[in-house]
Design a protein around this motif. Sequence first.
Motif, PDB file in Angstrom:
ATOM      1  N   HIS A 195       7.733   0.924   8.975  1.00 29.56           N
ATOM      2  CA  HIS A 195       7.068  -0.374   9.145  1.00 29.56           C
ATOM      3  C   HIS A 195       6.560  -0.491  10.574  1.00 29.56           C
ATOM      4  O   HIS A 195       7.070   0.161  11.489  1.00 29.56           O
TER       5      HIS A 195
ATOM      6  N   GLY B 255       6.292   1.250   4.415  1.00 25.67           N
ATOM      7  CA  GLY B 255       5.964  -0.151   4.217  1.00 25.67           C
ATOM      8  C   GLY B 255       4.693  -0.542   4.938  1.00 25.67           C
ATOM      9  O   GLY B 255       3.728   0.222   4.982  1.00 25.67           O
TER      10      GLY B 255
ATOM     11  N   LEU C 132       5.976  -5.555   9.389  1.00 26.94           N
ATOM     12  CA  LEU C 132       7.208  -6.302   9.182  1.00 26.94           C
ATOM     13  C   LEU C 132       7.026  -7.730   9.690  1.00 26.94           C
ATOM     14  O   LEU C 132       6.716  -7.942  10.860  1.00 26.94           O
TER      15      LEU C 132
ATOM     16  N   HIS D 248      -2.161  -5.191   5.923  1.00 29.43           N
ATOM     17  CA  HIS D 248      -0.962  -4.465   5.521  1.00 29.43           C
ATOM     18  C   HIS D 248      -1.319  -3.085   4.972  1.00 29.43           C
ATOM     19  O   HIS D 248      -0.595  -2.106   5.200  1.00 29.43           O
TER      20      HIS D 248
END
Length: 228
Positions: free
Chosen positions: A98, A175, A178, A195
């Motif tokens: 992340h 991911g 965050l 993202h």
Amino acid sequence: MKSQGPNKTPNSDNSTGLGLDQLPEKLDAQTALLARQLAPILLCDKNEPFKPVAVGITHLRPGQPSPSFGHINPATQAPTGTDSILEYEIWWDGDIQHLYELEHVWIYLDENNAAIHVTASAHGKMLDMSQSIWQDRQVRLFCEPGKHAHSPTSAQVIERREALDKACSDLEGVGDILVQPFFAQQLAFLCPYDHYLAFDHLRNLRFKPTYSFEKSFDLSPSSLHELA
């Protein structure tokens, strides 16, 4: 390496539990010099793609909570004779799963400002680093490849080799950005495409750890020059 001072603005939701009257005081020149002298040295994997990019310092008095690690009070691990605690808040632009990461090191001082104990963060926990080796007045801490959790010895990092190899090479755990509750308002502008870009960036940074800790980051000389 750029550094930031110790003054913190409390979050709008006061998630750290600190009120305005509880904020740590600004470092004086003597304490800033001590912080430079005792700043940790981080030992990282030879293939580590990230580096720490900013360091904050907070000088905590007995019982005073951390402004950025609110779920555990460093004083709970203070040995007898602790007079104050130097907290190093270490900002990384990401870990391998992340974007962005904040790690911590706490150095416990006696009344003569001698270091008597050290703890550090690892996956949200505060761990005893008393097995670490000191180089002059600086503690040397090992960072997990890609994840940056601290360990006092390389052997303890290598014990997690299977999980770390998977984290650093497997797409499954990748991911995006965050978003913690205390940053949610500031990051409200993020959209799904942001993202996705973070995911794509992290995907391209995947690597195979060597467990040869040849890359080191000394947080003392140039990184903390703006604190005084």
